[in-house]
Design a protein around this motif. Sequence first.
Motif, mmCIF file in Angstrom:
data_model
loop_
_atom_site.group_PDB
_atom_site.id
_atom_site.type_symbol
_atom_site.label_atom_id
_atom_site.label_comp_id
_atom_site.label_asym_id
_atom_site.label_seq_id
_atom_site.Cartn_x
_atom_site.Cartn_y
_atom_site.Cartn_z
ATOM 1 N N ASP A 41 0.860 -1.177 0.000
ATOM 2 C CA ASP A 41 0.000 0.000 0.000
ATOM 3 C C ASP A 41 0.898 1.230 0.000
ATOM 4 O O ASP A 41 2.025 1.194 0.519
ATOM 5 N N ASP A 42 0.394 2.324 -0.552
ATOM 6 C CA ASP A 42 1.195 3.552 -0.642
ATOM 7 C C ASP A 42 1.761 3.966 0.711
ATOM 8 O O ASP A 42 2.906 4.413 0.798
ATOM 9 N N ILE A 43 0.971 3.796 1.761
ATOM 10 C CA ILE A 43 1.414 4.207 3.098
ATOM 11 C C ILE A 43 2.659 3.440 3.561
ATOM 12 O O ILE A 43 3.425 3.924 4.377
ATOM 13 N N PHE A 44 2.859 2.228 3.023
ATOM 14 C CA PHE A 44 3.981 1.384 3.438
ATOM 15 C C PHE A 44 5.159 1.413 2.472
ATOM 16 O O PHE A 44 6.192 0.806 2.756
ATOM 17 N N LYS A 45 5.009 2.056 1.309
ATOM 18 C CA LYS A 45 6.078 2.047 0.301
ATOM 19 C C LYS A 45 7.408 2.426 0.941
ATOM 20 O O LYS A 45 7.506 3.401 1.670
ATOM 21 N N GLY A 46 8.420 1.606 0.673
ATOM 22 C CA GLY A 46 9.759 1.879 1.190
ATOM 23 C C GLY A 46 10.009 1.353 2.591
ATOM 24 O O GLY A 46 11.124 1.446 3.091
ATOM 25 N N CYS A 47 8.989 0.798 3.229
ATOM 26 C CA CYS A 47 9.140 0.254 4.586
ATOM 27 C C CYS A 47 9.421 -1.248 4.512
ATOM 28 O O CYS A 47 8.896 -1.946 3.652
ATOM 29 N N ALA A 48 10.216 -1.712 5.445
ATOM 30 C CA ALA A 48 10.446 -3.152 5.568
ATOM 31 C C ALA A 48 9.152 -3.828 6.021
ATOM 32 O O ALA A 48 8.352 -3.234 6.751
ATOM 33 N N ILE A 49 8.953 -5.054 5.569
ATOM 34 C CA ILE A 49 7.791 -5.827 6.011
ATOM 35 C C ILE A 49 8.223 -6.662 7.210
ATOM 36 O O ILE A 49 9.112 -7.508 7.110
ATOM 37 N N ILE A 50 7.611 -6.379 8.345
ATOM 38 C CA ILE A 50 7.949 -7.011 9.618
ATOM 39 C C ILE A 50 6.733 -7.812 10.097
ATOM 40 O O ILE A 50 5.607 -7.313 10.087
#
Length: 163
Positions: free
Chosen positions: A96-105
């Motif tokens: 989702d756009d809100i998570f773009k660039g974030c690691a998936i934990i």
Amino acid sequence: MQEPTPEMVRAWKETFETYRPVLKPNNKPIQDVISYLKQKYPVTERTEQTLLRVVIENVTLNEYNAQKIPAGKTPLALVFQVEDAVSGKNLYENQDDIFKGCAIIVGFELVSGYFMVEGSSQLWDELFVFRGLDEIDLTNFYLVAEYVACVKKSGDPDRILIS
């Protein structure tokens, strides 16, 4: 990620009333969910105390989750990061756009069976459908409605009737 509206609550309750009678407890042990994650995606275990504490506090500071910890048991957390490689790439490409660039934990609390996902609503949905609902979850109109929605998104709506 938004405050529920009266219309949303009404829709959740309608879904609950429709599907609750056909649903049976189908909750898998949390170790099965962890195995599923590890077999399907490349993951690295994360051992930072701050991450482990977040998982534990999501259980202990939430009355609904805390009731699933038997008296005298101490919560125990495991945390993994899904790698942006092989099968994990798809999750990162579809964030989702809100998570773009974030690691998936992904965090798991082993005593209660709780899990959480940061960085991918797609993975949360997938793990939620895989894990299923327990007897307590089946009394919660929101969780039943969310489960039904996730099953429908999964492309296997017959699962609702055979679970």
